[in-house]
Design an enzyme around this catalytic site. Structure first.
Site, PDB file in Angstrom:
ATOM      1  N   ASP A 188      -6.170  -5.761  -0.650  1.00 34.83           N
ATOM      2  CA  ASP A 188      -4.980  -4.670  -0.122  1.00 34.83           C
ATOM      3  C   ASP A 188      -5.936  -3.621   0.561  1.00 34.83           C
ATOM      4  OD1 ASP A 188      -2.757  -2.012  -0.995  1.00 34.83           O
ATOM      5  OD2 ASP A 188      -4.140  -1.565  -2.182  1.00 34.83           O
ATOM      6  N   ASP A 190      -5.172   0.408   0.813  1.00 34.94           N
ATOM      7  CA  ASP A 190      -5.272   1.740   0.850  1.00 34.94           C
ATOM      8  C   ASP A 190      -5.918   1.503  -1.132  1.00 34.94           C
ATOM      9  OD1 ASP A 190      -4.353   2.794   2.934  1.00 34.94           O
ATOM     10  OD2 ASP A 190      -2.517   3.699   2.152  1.00 34.94           O
TER      11      ASP A 190
END
Length: 403
Positions: A188, A190
């Site tokens: 991922d 963020d």
């Protein structure tokens, strides 16, 4: 009749010690069943399990041969100023790889009481610790236990509970070549690969941070699904000059250890990917900077140099992240059981479940509970220790490239 001889030698380490001891044993018709040497500080521990070589000495009395070997190794050890102990056991006590577990502990610091609690948990589960190895002492202490016996699923559950009690991270994985075989690592972006949230950085430029934060809170309360919340937040960016995308991409702050993680894995032959609910106009810069192999993210619509407040193309949401992982794995020719997914939010749950190893990185409680393992220390490169890669291997990979 004893079928093997166990020899354990301890004392001050110095060049030639192992050679002298093994040369002494070489005078006897013995085979090495198992052998391990560890040096901690300047102290040596050498253990050997020996069996009679019936091909060379058929019919020889084992007790007499072992007695002679004990006498000679005792003389050599005394000459070297070492202590030696002898024991006996089965000719081959090795446990099949499929029946072993690797338990990796991460902590900063790792206290004896915490390690004692974990090893007690193993003992209560009727399992045995075959080996303890230090993988790293920086940026955290990483210890790997090789365990055999016991109920593996029960051990996983009890170790997870004990790890939470001791405030350390524990990862439990089955043994096998897959741990060091070719992997695909999917992260991922963020609050995982980078610090912070890209849409909040853009909202600051657009002067609508408070409104974006309110929509985010609604989503976290379960009042909005990801796609609806994303579209509402993007709509608030309408009219923002597209130059803000470049400015934000240039100001991204990587998570501590992120660059080391990617660099190390790439040098060791792994493939690395990112999948994000954020935006390609920003993640493309990460792909170039880090040399990533694959990427998937949402795309902001830009017309006449301004954001329209709309998205272009399919949405990368919770199912979309899992689909991207599967697509990357197929393109890389990597089975799903050799993939690793890393994320922190509920939007990553499907991806973590689809991967061979799902890692919750400084994640929300619901994600920690669902993932295979969790990492709570603020260093992304500690993920490599879960793959059995040591700090020394990281440094060696760096040294061999001259960088």
């Amino acid at each position: 009749m004893d079928t093997s001889l166990l020899v354990t030698v301890t004392g001050e380490d110095r060049p030639g010690v192992s050679a002298r001891l093994l040369t002494t044993l070489g005078a006897f018709p013995l085979t090495i069943v198992d052998l391990e040497q560890v040096v901690i500080g300047d102290r040596l521990v050498l253990g050997a399990q020996l069996a009679v070589d019936e091909r060379v000495a058929p019919g020889v009395r084992h007790d007499r041969l072992f007695a002679e070997a004990r006498e000679e190794i005792s003389k050599t050890a005394a000459d070297l100023g070492l202590d030696v102990e002898f024991g006996d056991g089965a000719a081959d006590s090795r446990v099949p790889i499929a029946e072993r577990l690797h338990v990796t502990l991460l902590a900063d610091p790792l206290r004896p009481a915490a390690l004692g609690a974990i090893t007690s948990c193993v003992a209560r589960g009727d399992a045995n610790i075959d080996r303890i190895e230090r993988l790293a002492n920086y940026p955290v202490t990483a210890i790997e236990l090789t365990i055999s016996g016991g109920d593996h699923e029960q051990l996983r559950a009890e170790l997870a509970t004990e790890a939470s009690t001791q405030a350390i991270d524990v990862a439990v994985q089955s043994s096998g070549l897959h741990r060091r075989a070719k992997h695909l690592i999917v992260m991922d972006v963020d609050s995982t690969l980078i610090q912070g949230e890209v849409i909040e950085l853009l909202a600051e430029h657009a002067g609508c941070l408070d409104q974006v934060a309110e929509v985010t809170e609604q989503a976290m309360r379960g009042e909005l699904d990801f796609e609806e919340s994303l579209r509402r937040r993007v709509a608030l960016l309408k009219g923002l000059d597209a130059t803000a995308l470049h400015e934000v991409s240039q100001k991204l702050v990587l998570a501590p250890g992120a660059r080391t993680l990617v660099r190390t894995l790439k040098r060791l032959g792994y493939e690395c990917a990112i999948v994000s609910g954020g935006f390609t106009q920003v993640t493309d810069a990460l792909v170039t900077d880090l040399g990533l192999d694959y990427a998937a993210a949402n795309t902001l619509e830009v017309v006449d140099g301004k954001l329209t407040g709309e998205l272009v193309g399919p949405i990368i949401d919770r199912p979309g992240k899992a689909a991207a992982l599967r697509r990357f794995a197929a393109e890389a020719g990597v089975p799903l059981n050799r993939t690793v997914a890393i994320g922190d939010g509920a939007n990553d749950l499907d991806m973590l479940a689809a991967a061979g190893l799902g890692v919750a990185y400084n994640a929300k409680p619901v994600v920690r509970e669902a993932a295979d393992t969790s990492v709570s220390v603020p260093y992304l490169d500690t993920i490599v220790f879960l793959l059995g890669i040591s700090r020394e291997e990281i440094e060696d990979a760096d040294g061999n490239t001259g960088q």
